[in-house]
Design a protein around this motif. Structure first.
Motif, short mmCIF file in Angstrom:
data_model
loop_
_atom_site.label_atom_id
_atom_site.label_comp_id
_atom_site.label_asym_id
_atom_site.label_seq_id
_atom_site.Cartn_x
_atom_site.Cartn_y
_atom_site.Cartn_z
N GLU A 144 0.92 -1.32 0.09
CA GLU A 144 -0.03 -0.01 0.13
C GLU A 144 0.96 1.29 -0.01
OE1 GLU A 144 -3.97 1.55 2.22
OE2 GLU A 144 -2.69 0.38 3.66
N ALA A 145 1.84 1.24 0.80
CA ALA A 145 2.88 2.32 0.94
C ALA A 145 3.57 2.65 -0.37
CB ALA A 145 3.92 2.24 1.80
N MET A 146 3.98 1.56 -0.92
CA MET A 146 4.71 1.60 -2.30
C MET A 146 3.77 2.08 -3.60
SD MET A 146 6.49 -1.32 -4.48
CE MET A 146 4.89 -2.33 -4.98
N LEU A 147 2.60 1.59 -3.54
CA LEU A 147 1.42 2.20 -4.73
C LEU A 147 1.27 3.83 -4.22
CD1 LEU A 147 -0.78 -0.64 -4.71
CD2 LEU A 147 0.77 0.20 -6.37
N GLU A 148 1.23 4.12 -2.89
CA GLU A 148 0.99 5.48 -2.36
C GLU A 148 2.16 6.39 -2.92
OE1 GLU A 148 -0.69 9.01 -0.25
OE2 GLU A 148 -1.27 6.94 -0.44
N GLU A 149 3.37 5.78 -3.01
CA GLU A 149 4.26 6.79 -3.28
C GLU A 149 4.26 6.78 -4.99
OE1 GLU A 149 9.17 6.88 -3.22
OE2 GLU A 149 8.17 5.38 -1.97
N MET A 150 4.03 5.71 -5.55
CA MET A 150 4.23 5.66 -6.89
C MET A 150 3.17 6.48 -7.81
SD MET A 150 5.00 1.62 -7.97
CE MET A 150 4.86 1.92 -9.34
N ASP A 152 1.33 8.86 -5.96
CA ASP A 152 1.03 10.08 -5.40
C ASP A 152 -0.28 10.39 -4.65
OD1 ASP A 152 2.00 12.81 -4.19
OD2 ASP A 152 1.11 13.91 -5.95
N GLY A 153 -0.76 9.02 -4.08
CA GLY A 153 -1.82 8.93 -3.24
C GLY A 153 -3.20 8.73 -4.21
N ALA A 154 -3.08 8.97 -5.48
CA ALA A 154 -4.26 9.13 -6.31
C ALA A 154 -4.98 7.57 -6.39
CB ALA A 154 -3.76 9.37 -7.84
N LEU A 155 -4.20 6.62 -6.22
CA LEU A 155 -4.61 5.19 -6.52
C LEU A 155 -4.90 4.73 -5.09
CD1 LEU A 155 -5.26 2.97 -8.35
CD2 LEU A 155 -2.83 1.93 -8.01
N GLN A 156 -5.96 4.72 -4.56
CA GLN A 156 -6.42 3.96 -3.53
C GLN A 156 -7.12 2.71 -3.43
OE1 GLN A 156 -5.79 5.62 -0.40
NE2 GLN A 156 -4.78 7.33 -1.43
N LEU A 157 -6.64 1.74 -2.99
CA LEU A 157 -7.01 0.34 -3.04
C LEU A 157 -7.62 -0.30 -1.68
CD1 LEU A 157 -4.47 -1.65 -5.40
CD2 LEU A 157 -6.60 -0.17 -6.16
N SER A 158 -8.82 -0.82 -1.94
CA SER A 158 -9.35 -1.35 -0.50
C SER A 158 -8.44 -2.69 -0.12
CB SER A 158 -10.68 -1.99 -0.81
OG SER A 158 -10.77 -3.13 -1.76
N ARG A 159 -8.68 -3.20 1.10
CA ARG A 159 -8.00 -4.38 1.53
C ARG A 159 -8.14 -5.32 0.78
NH1 ARG A 159 -5.19 -6.60 6.17
NH2 ARG A 159 -5.07 -8.59 5.53
N GLU A 160 -9.33 -5.77 0.17
CA GLU A 160 -9.45 -7.08 -0.73
C GLU A 160 -8.80 -6.68 -2.08
OE1 GLU A 160 -11.94 -5.39 0.83
OE2 GLU A 160 -12.59 -6.76 2.39
N GLU A 161 -8.53 -5.42 -2.55
CA GLU A 161 -7.97 -5.30 -3.68
C GLU A 161 -6.66 -5.44 -3.61
OE1 GLU A 161 -11.22 -1.97 -5.96
OE2 GLU A 161 -9.45 -1.16 -4.44
N LEU A 162 -6.02 -4.92 -2.50
CA LEU A 162 -4.72 -4.88 -1.99
C LEU A 162 -4.07 -6.68 -2.33
CD1 LEU A 162 -4.00 -2.48 0.48
CD2 LEU A 162 -3.00 -2.60 -1.68
N GLU A 163 -5.18 -7.23 -1.55
CA GLU A 163 -4.91 -8.68 -1.44
C GLU A 163 -4.91 -9.23 -2.92
OE1 GLU A 163 -7.77 -10.44 1.09
OE2 GLU A 163 -6.52 -9.83 3.13
N GLU A 164 -5.64 -8.98 -3.67
CA GLU A 164 -5.96 -9.53 -5.16
C GLU A 164 -4.63 -8.95 -5.72
OE1 GLU A 164 -8.46 -6.99 -7.87
OE2 GLU A 164 -9.43 -8.88 -8.33
N VAL A 165 -4.22 -7.71 -5.76
CA VAL A 165 -2.81 -7.62 -6.33
C VAL A 165 -1.88 -8.35 -5.92
CG1 VAL A 165 -1.41 -5.63 -6.88
CG2 VAL A 165 -3.63 -5.17 -7.06
#
Length: 413
Positions: A144-150, A152-165
């Motif tokens: 989640e932190a890596m995606l936040e940095e990549m 710039d906070g625009a891509l917000q994923l839910s817990r289920e979506e993070l697990e899916e990725v």
């Protein structure tokens, strides 16, 4: 006047009428030439496509079959643990791009590409099962932190979506696409959140070009429909009078199938009567004039000035339609048109040679595929090929994501 339309007579001998009559004659000749031109192009396209089907289609099918064999060969290496995660990703991209090629291949209809995709998915699942990838809380937080940095906070994923990725990194692409579409709709600047601005600009320009082309076609279509509506109103009045109605009645009397005893002639007249009735219903004056000129070659048409003006307008529009039809024949994306543009030559000999050269190129591709599959039959050689591909280009714009992902979950992907 000419061989295709009977002489128009009994007109007022005014200069205007004479000019209209001369213009009508010229338009009719132009229509005849344009119809022949369009038919000639249709015939040429059909002839070259028939040659291509006979001489090149078997080679096209063989090349598609050979590529299917190469795909199956490469799928077998997806589960090999010795591949690094960039190599495995490059292998997947290679396989999937070849499957996409087969899906668009006009001569690969007998190849079950969905079955090939199923085998790819099964190999991915098998590899994931072997490595026992676990998306624990700490790893998900890092992701989640890596995606936040990549982004710039625009891509917000839910817990289920993070697990899916975490389980299948290829699923990230759909979230990126959704983000891009949302930001385009909201007209948000994407320059600082991982998007390639030049790529985005190109896509927007392409979209606008497509939109403008589509709007141009729509404008022409609407103009054509408006014209037809006006013409129908005018010709409806003419049909109610004595001018065109007279032509229609004489044609109907001559072409009526009940007057024929011969079965072949009767069937022919039934078809002609159907064509005439359809033309009458649609106020298709051009078809009625053509039929009349074919069946009353030596007769005289008794047109007044108003009718002559209306018919002249109709023929002018017919010329425009035939020109548009010609452009469509040349530029449409049908297989016949594409083959014609690719292989046509100034002579039949050159056309034959163009097709022959294509067949030879396809055979060389088949030989290359056979040599590749034969020579690259162990993991070490496949790794060498993958490294060569990785050096030649970067297949995914977020390449750093793969390395970071592998580090978080401690497995190569």
């Amino acid at each position: 006047m000419n061989q295709s339309i009977p002489v128009i007579s009994r007109l007022n001998s005014t200069e205007d009428v004479g000019n209209n009559l001369h213009q009508l004659s010229g338009l009719w000749l132009k229509i005849e030439k344009h119809q022949k031109r369009n038919q000639n192009l249709t015939n040429k396209q059909a002839k070259i496509y028939a040659q291509f089907q006979a001489k090149a289609a078997p080679a096209e099918q063989k090349q598609a079959e050979m590529l299917r064999g190469q795909i199956e060969h490469l799928i077998g290496f997806i589960t090999r643990k010795s591949l690094t995660h960039p190599e495995r990703e490059e292998l997947l991209d290679w396989v999937l791009s070849d499957i996409q090629y087969l899906e668009s291949h006009p001569f690969a209809g007998n190849i079950d590409t969905q079955a090939l995709r199923g085998r790819v998915n099964a190999a991915i699942a098998e590899f994931a099962g072997q490595e026992n990838i676990s998306a624990d809380e700490e790893a998900l937080c890092q992701l989640e932190a890596m995606l936040e940095e990549m982004f710039d906070g625009a891509l917000q994923l839910s817990r289920e979506e993070l697990e899916e990725v975490a389980k299948d990194p290829t699923q990230l692409e759909k979230h990126i696409v959704a983000l891009r579409e949302r930001m385009q709709d909201e007209d948000i600047d994407t320059s600082d959140i991982g998007f390639d601005e030049e790529e985005l600009e190109f896509e927007q320009e392409f979209f606008h070009r497509q939109q403008n082309d589509y709007q141009g076609h729509q404008d022409y279509y609407q103009e054509h429909q408006d014209y037809l509506q006006e013409q129908l109103k005018g010709f409806d009045r003419l049909f109610k009078g004595s001018q065109l109605n007279k032509l229609y009645k004489r044609l109907a009397a001559k072409l009526h199938p009940d007057k024929e005893s011969d079965s072949e002639k009767k069937a022919n007249k039934q078809a002609l009567m159907k064509e005439l009735a359809t033309a009458r219903k649609n106020k298709d004056v051009f078809t009625i004039l053509q039929l009349y000129s074919q069946h009353f070659e030596d007769d005289l048409l008794d047109f007044d000035g108003d009718t002559l003006t209306a018919v002249t307008s109709l023929l002018e529009h017919k010329v425009k339609q035939l020109n548009a039809e010609y452009r469509e024949l040349k530029d449409n994306p049908s297989l016949e048109s594409l083959v014609w543009k690719q292989f046509k030559g100034r002579s039949q000999k050159i056309t034959d040679q163009n097709i022959l050269n294509h067949v030879e190129d396809l055979q060389k591709e088949c030989d290359d595929i056979h040599a590749f599959v034969t020579e690259n039959n162990i993991v070490k050689k496949i790794k060498t090929r993958l490294q060569e591909r990785l050096k030649s280009y970067r297949s995914f714009p977020f390449a750093d994501f793969d390395e970071a992902f592998a580090e978080i979950f401690a497995v190569p992907f």
